[in-house]
Design a protein around this motif. Structure first.
Motif, PDB file in Angstrom:
ATOM      1  N   THR A  77     -54.680  17.393  29.521  1.00 17.65           N
ATOM      2  CA  THR A  77     -53.926  16.151  29.638  1.00 17.65           C
ATOM      3  C   THR A  77     -52.442  16.475  29.534  1.00 17.65           C
ATOM      4  O   THR A  77     -52.012  17.198  28.634  1.00 17.65           O
ATOM      5  N   ILE A  78     -51.691  15.944  30.482  1.00 20.78           N
ATOM      6  CA  ILE A  78     -50.237  16.080  30.534  1.00 20.78           C
ATOM      7  C   ILE A  78     -49.670  14.718  30.161  1.00 20.78           C
ATOM      8  O   ILE A  78     -50.088  13.698  30.724  1.00 20.78           O
ATOM      9  N   SER A  79     -48.723  14.685  29.235  1.00 25.16           N
ATOM     10  CA  SER A  79     -48.107  13.422  28.820  1.00 25.16           C
ATOM     11  C   SER A  79     -46.591  13.560  28.861  1.00 25.16           C
ATOM     12  O   SER A  79     -46.051  14.547  28.376  1.00 25.16           O
ATOM     13  N   VAL A  80     -45.929  12.557  29.415  1.00 23.80           N
ATOM     14  CA  VAL A  80     -44.469  12.510  29.409  1.00 23.80           C
ATOM     15  C   VAL A  80     -44.067  11.178  28.796  1.00 23.80           C
ATOM     16  O   VAL A  80     -44.464  10.114  29.269  1.00 23.80           O
ATOM     17  N   SER A  81     -43.285  11.261  27.732  1.00 27.61           N
ATOM     18  CA  SER A  81     -42.833  10.071  27.004  1.00 27.61           C
ATOM     19  C   SER A  81     -41.335   9.909  27.183  1.00 27.61           C
ATOM     20  O   SER A  81     -40.607  10.888  27.339  1.00 27.61           O
ATOM     21  N   ASP A  82     -40.894   8.660  27.157  1.00 33.94           N
ATOM     22  CA  ASP A  82     -39.461   8.385  27.154  1.00 33.94           C
ATOM     23  C   ASP A  82     -39.203   7.142  26.312  1.00 33.94           C
ATOM     24  O   ASP A  82     -40.123   6.500  25.847  1.00 33.94           O
ATOM     25  N   GLY A  83     -37.923   6.826  26.136  1.00 27.00           N
ATOM     26  CA  GLY A  83     -37.525   5.753  25.240  1.00 27.00           C
ATOM     27  C   GLY A  83     -37.427   4.370  25.848  1.00 27.00           C
ATOM     28  O   GLY A  83     -36.875   3.467  25.226  1.00 27.00           O
ATOM     29  N   ASP A  84     -37.946   4.169  27.045  1.00 28.23           N
ATOM     30  CA  ASP A  84     -37.920   2.858  27.689  1.00 28.23           C
ATOM     31  C   ASP A  84     -39.347   2.299  27.715  1.00 28.23           C
ATOM     32  O   ASP A  84     -40.237   2.913  28.304  1.00 28.23           O
ATOM     33  N   PRO A  85     -39.597   1.143  27.106  1.00 23.50           N
ATOM     34  CA  PRO A  85     -40.959   0.602  27.081  1.00 23.50           C
ATOM     35  C   PRO A  85     -41.417  -0.027  28.397  1.00 23.50           C
ATOM     36  O   PRO A  85     -42.567  -0.431  28.522  1.00 23.50           O
ATOM     37  N   GLY A  86     -40.542  -0.092  29.388  1.00 19.10           N
ATOM     38  CA  GLY A  86     -40.921  -0.685  30.675  1.00 19.10           C
ATOM     39  C   GLY A  86     -42.006   0.115  31.367  1.00 19.10           C
ATOM     40  O   GLY A  86     -41.961   1.336  31.415  1.00 19.10           O
ATOM     41  N   THR A  87     -42.997  -0.579  31.912  1.00 18.43           N
ATOM     42  CA  THR A  87     -44.115   0.072  32.595  1.00 18.43           C
ATOM     43  C   THR A  87     -43.711   0.455  34.017  1.00 18.43           C
ATOM     44  O   THR A  87     -43.203  -0.377  34.766  1.00 18.43           O
ATOM     45  N   PRO A  88     -43.943   1.708  34.406  1.00 14.83           N
ATOM     46  CA  PRO A  88     -43.620   2.117  35.778  1.00 14.83           C
ATOM     47  C   PRO A  88     -44.554   1.437  36.777  1.00 14.83           C
ATOM     48  O   PRO A  88     -45.698   1.119  36.450  1.00 14.83           O
ATOM     49  N   GLU A  89     -44.036   1.217  37.969  1.00 17.87           N
ATOM     50  CA  GLU A  89     -44.822   0.582  39.024  1.00 17.87           C
ATOM     51  C   GLU A  89     -44.927   1.512  40.221  1.00 17.87           C
ATOM     52  O   GLU A  89     -43.940   2.126  40.622  1.00 17.87           O
ATOM     53  N   MET A  90     -46.129   1.570  40.784  1.00 13.61           N
ATOM     54  CA  MET A  90     -46.311   2.348  41.990  1.00 13.61           C
ATOM     55  C   MET A  90     -45.678   1.595  43.149  1.00 13.61           C
ATOM     56  O   MET A  90     -45.884   0.401  43.306  1.00 13.61           O
ATOM     57  N   ARG A  91     -44.892   2.300  43.949  1.00 12.77           N
ATOM     58  CA  ARG A  91     -44.192   1.679  45.078  1.00 12.77           C
ATOM     59  C   ARG A  91     -44.748   2.193  46.392  1.00 12.77           C
ATOM     60  O   ARG A  91     -45.343   3.252  46.451  1.00 12.77           O
ATOM     61  N   ARG A  92     -44.492   1.439  47.417  1.00 12.89           N
ATOM     62  CA  ARG A  92     -44.798   1.896  48.769  1.00 12.89           C
ATOM     63  C   ARG A  92     -43.477   2.314  49.387  1.00 12.89           C
ATOM     64  O   ARG A  92     -42.630   1.478  49.676  1.00 12.89           O
ATOM     65  N   ALA A  93     -43.316   3.597  49.576  1.00 10.07           N
ATOM     66  CA  ALA A  93     -42.079   4.120  50.139  1.00 10.07           C
ATOM     67  C   ALA A  93     -42.144   4.094  51.664  1.00 10.07           C
ATOM     68  O   ALA A  93     -43.185   4.369  52.262  1.00 10.07           O
ATOM     69  N   SER A  94     -41.025   3.751  52.276  1.00  7.93           N
ATOM     70  CA  SER A  94     -40.968   3.810  53.736  1.00  7.93           C
ATOM     71  C   SER A  94     -40.968   5.278  54.158  1.00  7.93           C
ATOM     72  O   SER A  94     -40.604   6.156  53.383  1.00  7.93           O
ATOM     73  N   PRO A  95     -41.359   5.567  55.407  1.00  6.09           N
ATOM     74  CA  PRO A  95     -41.468   6.961  55.851  1.00  6.09           C
ATOM     75  C   PRO A  95     -40.194   7.776  55.657  1.00  6.09           C
ATOM     76  O   PRO A  95     -40.269   8.954  55.344  1.00  6.09           O
ATOM     77  N   GLY A  96     -39.040   7.177  55.795  1.00  2.00           N
ATOM     78  CA  GLY A  96     -37.795   7.930  55.669  1.00  2.00           C
ATOM     79  C   GLY A  96     -37.187   7.922  54.276  1.00  2.00           C
ATOM     80  O   GLY A  96     -36.154   8.545  54.051  1.00  2.00           O
ATOM     81  N   GLY A 100     -39.681   7.293  45.684  1.00  2.00           N
ATOM     82  CA  GLY A 100     -40.686   6.240  45.640  1.00  2.00           C
ATOM     83  C   GLY A 100     -42.121   6.687  45.793  1.00  2.00           C
ATOM     84  O   GLY A 100     -43.022   5.861  45.843  1.00  2.00           O
ATOM     85  N   ARG A 101     -42.357   8.011  45.837  1.00  2.00           N
ATOM     86  CA  ARG A 101     -43.728   8.495  46.016  1.00  2.00           C
ATOM     87  C   ARG A 101     -44.301   9.168  44.777  1.00  2.00           C
ATOM     88  O   ARG A 101     -45.440   9.621  44.777  1.00  2.00           O
TER      89      ARG A 101
END
Length: 130
Positions: A77-96, A100-101
């Motif tokens: 298990t790999i874990s990365v922690s930071d000091g911002d409680p905001g939940t990351p969101e998966m984005r749909r990146a445009s091809p160019g 965002g990926r």
């Protein structure tokens, strides 16, 4: 319950939240990866670590911490922690798009992944099974 690796205990490092953080995280991975149990998972782990640390630096807040937990024959298990409680969101990146990926890559490469929030921060984790 996951077993704990006897040859390589849990390792963690606090990284400066700057442009060199992902490089230092990969170096840490080189120095602390369990080749006894998870040698074949190393390529996926490098990309996951790079993406999660980069996201923590760009979108989170210090401190940024990386932890590696070898679970013996079960995986890692790999874990990365930071000091911002905001939940990351998966984005749909445009091809160019240049960004965002990251979470899409983590999703594809991980057997499981998720986010644990806490007061004053969050941990994004990825589990790779052997």
């Amino acid at each position: 319950m996951a077993q704990v690796c006897e040859s390589l205990p849990t390792e963690q490092v606090t990284l400066a939240a700057d442009a060199g953080a992902a490089r230092r995280a990969r170096r840490f991975l080189d120095d602390h990866w369990c080749v006894e149990h998870a040698a074949l998972l190393r390529p996926q782990a490098e990309l996951i670590v790079s993406e999660l640390v980069t996201n923590a630096v760009l979108h989170g807040k210090p401190p940024v911490r990386l932890a590696l937990d070898c679970e013996g024959a079960e995986g890692v298990t790999i874990s990365v922690s930071d000091g911002d409680p905001g939940t990351p969101e998966m984005r749909r990146a445009s091809p160019g798009a240049a960004h965002g990926r990251g979470l899409q890559l983590v999703d594809v490469l991980s057997d499981e992944w998720g986010v644990r929030t806490r007061p004053g921060g969050k941990t994004v984790w990825s589990r790779l099974l052997v």
